[in-house]
Design an enzyme around this catalytic site. Structure first.
Site, PDB file in Angstrom:
ATOM      1  N   TYR A 132      -8.148   0.736  -3.253  1.00 53.76           N
ATOM      2  CA  TYR A 132      -7.109   1.276  -4.140  1.00 53.76           C
ATOM      3  C   TYR A 132      -6.348   0.090  -4.683  1.00 53.76           C
ATOM      4  CZ  TYR A 132      -4.698   0.029   0.067  1.00 53.76           C
ATOM      5  OH  TYR A 132      -4.257  -0.696   1.135  1.00 53.76           O
ATOM      6  N   SER A 188       1.793  -7.878  -0.802  1.00 51.21           N
ATOM      7  CA  SER A 188       2.643  -8.782  -0.022  1.00 51.21           C
ATOM      8  C   SER A 188       2.023 -10.144   0.244  1.00 51.21           C
ATOM      9  CB  SER A 188       3.066  -8.118   1.288  1.00 51.21           C
ATOM     10  OG  SER A 188       1.977  -7.980   2.163  1.00 51.21           O
ATOM     11  N   THR A 227       1.650  -4.419   4.186  1.00 54.56           N
ATOM     12  CA  THR A 227       1.494  -4.734   5.609  1.00 54.56           C
ATOM     13  C   THR A 227       1.115  -6.203   5.844  1.00 54.56           C
ATOM     14  OG1 THR A 227      -0.792  -3.980   5.530  1.00 54.56           O
ATOM     15  CG2 THR A 227       0.831  -2.412   6.354  1.00 54.56           C
ATOM     16  N   ASP A 228       0.453  -6.818   4.837  1.00 52.23           N
ATOM     17  CA  ASP A 228      -0.127  -8.148   5.079  1.00 52.23           C
ATOM     18  C   ASP A 228       0.872  -9.182   5.586  1.00 52.23           C
ATOM     19  OD1 ASP A 228      -2.372  -6.926   4.103  1.00 52.23           O
ATOM     20  OD2 ASP A 228      -2.875  -8.496   2.655  1.00 52.23           O
ATOM     21  N   GLU A 256      -1.091 -28.680  27.227  1.00 47.86           N
ATOM     22  CA  GLU A 256      -2.339 -29.266  26.722  1.00 47.86           C
ATOM     23  C   GLU A 256      -2.143 -30.684  26.183  1.00 47.86           C
ATOM     24  OE1 GLU A 256      -5.608 -28.589  26.121  1.00 47.86           O
ATOM     25  OE2 GLU A 256      -5.586 -26.882  27.482  1.00 47.86           O
ATOM     26  N   THR A 308       0.826  -1.215   0.000  1.00 49.06           N
ATOM     27  CA  THR A 308       0.000   0.000   0.000  1.00 49.06           C
ATOM     28  C   THR A 308       0.853   1.255   0.000  1.00 49.06           C
ATOM     29  OG1 THR A 308      -1.785  -1.124   1.122  1.00 49.06           O
ATOM     30  CG2 THR A 308      -1.736   1.258   1.348  1.00 49.06           C
ATOM     31  N   LYS A 314       0.619  -7.952  12.357  1.00 49.97           N
ATOM     32  CA  LYS A 314      -0.488  -7.093  11.927  1.00 49.97           C
ATOM     33  C   LYS A 314      -1.723  -7.481  12.728  1.00 49.97           C
ATOM     34  CE  LYS A 314      -2.921  -5.270   7.931  1.00 49.97           C
ATOM     35  NZ  LYS A 314      -3.102  -5.262   6.465  1.00 49.97           N
TER      36      LYS A 314
HETATM   37  N1  GLU Z   1      -2.595  -6.505   0.665  1.00 52.70           N
HETATM   38  C1  GLU Z   1      -1.628  -5.553   0.219  1.00 52.70           C
HETATM   39  C2  GLU Z   1      -0.232  -5.889   0.687  1.00 52.70           C
HETATM   40  O1  GLU Z   1      -0.032  -6.457   1.725  1.00 52.70           O
HETATM   41  C3  GLU Z   1      -1.952  -4.166   0.641  1.00 52.70           C
HETATM   42  C4  GLU Z   1      -2.058  -4.041   2.137  1.00 52.70           C
HETATM   43  C5  GLU Z   1      -1.070  -3.112   2.730  1.00 52.70           C
HETATM   44  O2  GLU Z   1       0.054  -2.926   2.277  1.00 52.70           O
HETATM   45  O3  GLU Z   1      -1.453  -2.500   3.728  1.00 52.70           O
HETATM   46  O4  GLU Z   1       0.698  -5.557  -0.008  1.00 52.70           O
END
Ligand code: GLU
Length: 356
Positions: free
Chosen positions: A54, A87, A120-121, A313, A40, A193
């Protein structure tokens, strides 16, 4: 008299030159390389109101750098486009390729720090992987954003600026890989995350290592698990990663979920168990049967915080299973894959899970 004056002038000249060299050394900016991989932070939306819908991975690294002119005040920055992907498409091959490039750069005397722009993923997986396999004390800093650069109140600019500050700071050395977002400096091992719609997307259950505010870092703790320069794993010796699959537990499980992964070629299963990595009584025989066939069973938990207790467990000693300690399932997958490049002994794997 004349000689005395010349000598005095000479001394003054030397002092001035020494001062100039010293001053230059003090103000010399660190050399930071930005490796861009997409996400992103390189996203673009249709309008400024599109903060959550986006296309990721659109803006090239040169434009990212040009978008934050303040970077040149804190570092000599160069950019390199390694990938341009979202990602969730960060395969094992891409992890290995990125790590090899990071290791090459880290070995160059002219490089002081490395920033990796990332979606972020799966940034938490990449950050952890690099901390396990890249031998360096130089800062390796992952950075991301939740809003594309085209949106109002985009968070990528400040995050990138902060990441370059952290990467160029000598105080960031020897702390393992770092993940910088939302003013916080997280350990690459621990950051995960936790929020998928807000800018405070990352969280570390034992707390961030520090903060970065107005171009200055503030540190509060050090990581204690083995990483980077002290690691027994080295990307120089890793070209592929063995398959490790995660099986997510609920009350209603089926043997085929595990057996399917084994048929696919999984060398280890990360059991994302309920509670303390618990296993339904009706699934135990299936999992023991797989262990007897050589597949490693690693108990993690779908609960975000805490850690799985060995022999808690389940009788892990008796079954020759491993517990993932405080690693979430996706981080446990990374460590298991890296560890399996060296050993297939469950006791050794357990030692590695305690240590890293
Ligand atoms: N799903 C995309 C990625 O991980 C966009 C999410 C993000 O970067 O926040 O690249």
């Amino acid at each position: 008299m004349h000689y005395q004056r010349t000598f005095k002038n000479l001394v003054a000249g030397f002092a001035l030159a020494a001062w100039a060299v010293l001053a230059a050394a003090q103000t010399a900016k660190p050399n930071v390389v930005i490796l861009a991989t997409g996400g992103t932070i390189a996203g673009a939306g249709a309008t400024t109101a599109n903060s959550a819908s986006y296309a990721a991975a659109k803006v090239p690294v040169d434009k990212l750098i040009a978008g934050v002119p303040e970077l040149k005040d804190v570092a000599n920055v160069t950019g390199e486009q390694v990938f341009q992907i979202a990602s969730e498409a960060f395969t094992n091959e891409k992890l290995v390729q990125l790590a090899k490039r990071v290791a090459q750069l880290a070995a160059q005397p002219g490089v002081d720090g490395i920033v990796i722009t990332h979606g972020t993923d799966t940034a938490e997986e990449t950050a952890y992987f690099l901390s396990l396999v890249v031998h360096t004390d130089k800062p390796i800093v992952l950075v991301a954003s939740m809003r594309p650069s085209t949106s109002m109140s985009a968070d990528g600019m400040l995050n990138l600026y902060d990441a370059v500050v952290v990467a160029g700071d000598k105080a960031s050395r020897g702390k393992g890989t770092l993940l910088v977002m939302n003013d916080e400096i997280h350990s690459g091992r621990e950051a995960t995350k936790r929020v998928n719609i807000k800018t405070n997307a990352f969280y570390s259950q034992w707390g961030p290592l520090g903060m970065v505010v107005e171009g200055k870092t503030y540190w509060f703790r050090n990581p204690v698990k083995t990483h980077t320069s002290q690691s027994e794993f080295d990307i120089a010796n890793i070209d592929t990663l063995p398959m490790v699959q995660i099986v997510y537990a609920t009350g209603q499980m089926y043997p085929e979920m595990y057996e399917g992964a084994m048929k696919l070629g999984a060398k280890a299963i990360i059991h994302a168990g309920t509670g303390n990595g618990s296993v339904a009584n009706y699934m135990v025989d299936t999992m023991r049967g797989m262990r007897a066939k050589g597949v490693q069973i690693i108990r993690s938990a779908r609960v975000p915080d805490g850690f799985v207790l060995r022999n808690g467990e389940q009788p892990d000693d008796k079954y020759d299973w491993v517990v993932a300690h405080d690693l979430n399932p996706q981080k446990a997958r990374i460590l298991a894959a890296v560890a399996l490049t060296k050993t297939n002994d469950a006791k050794e794997l357990q030692r590695i899970f305690w240590q890293y």
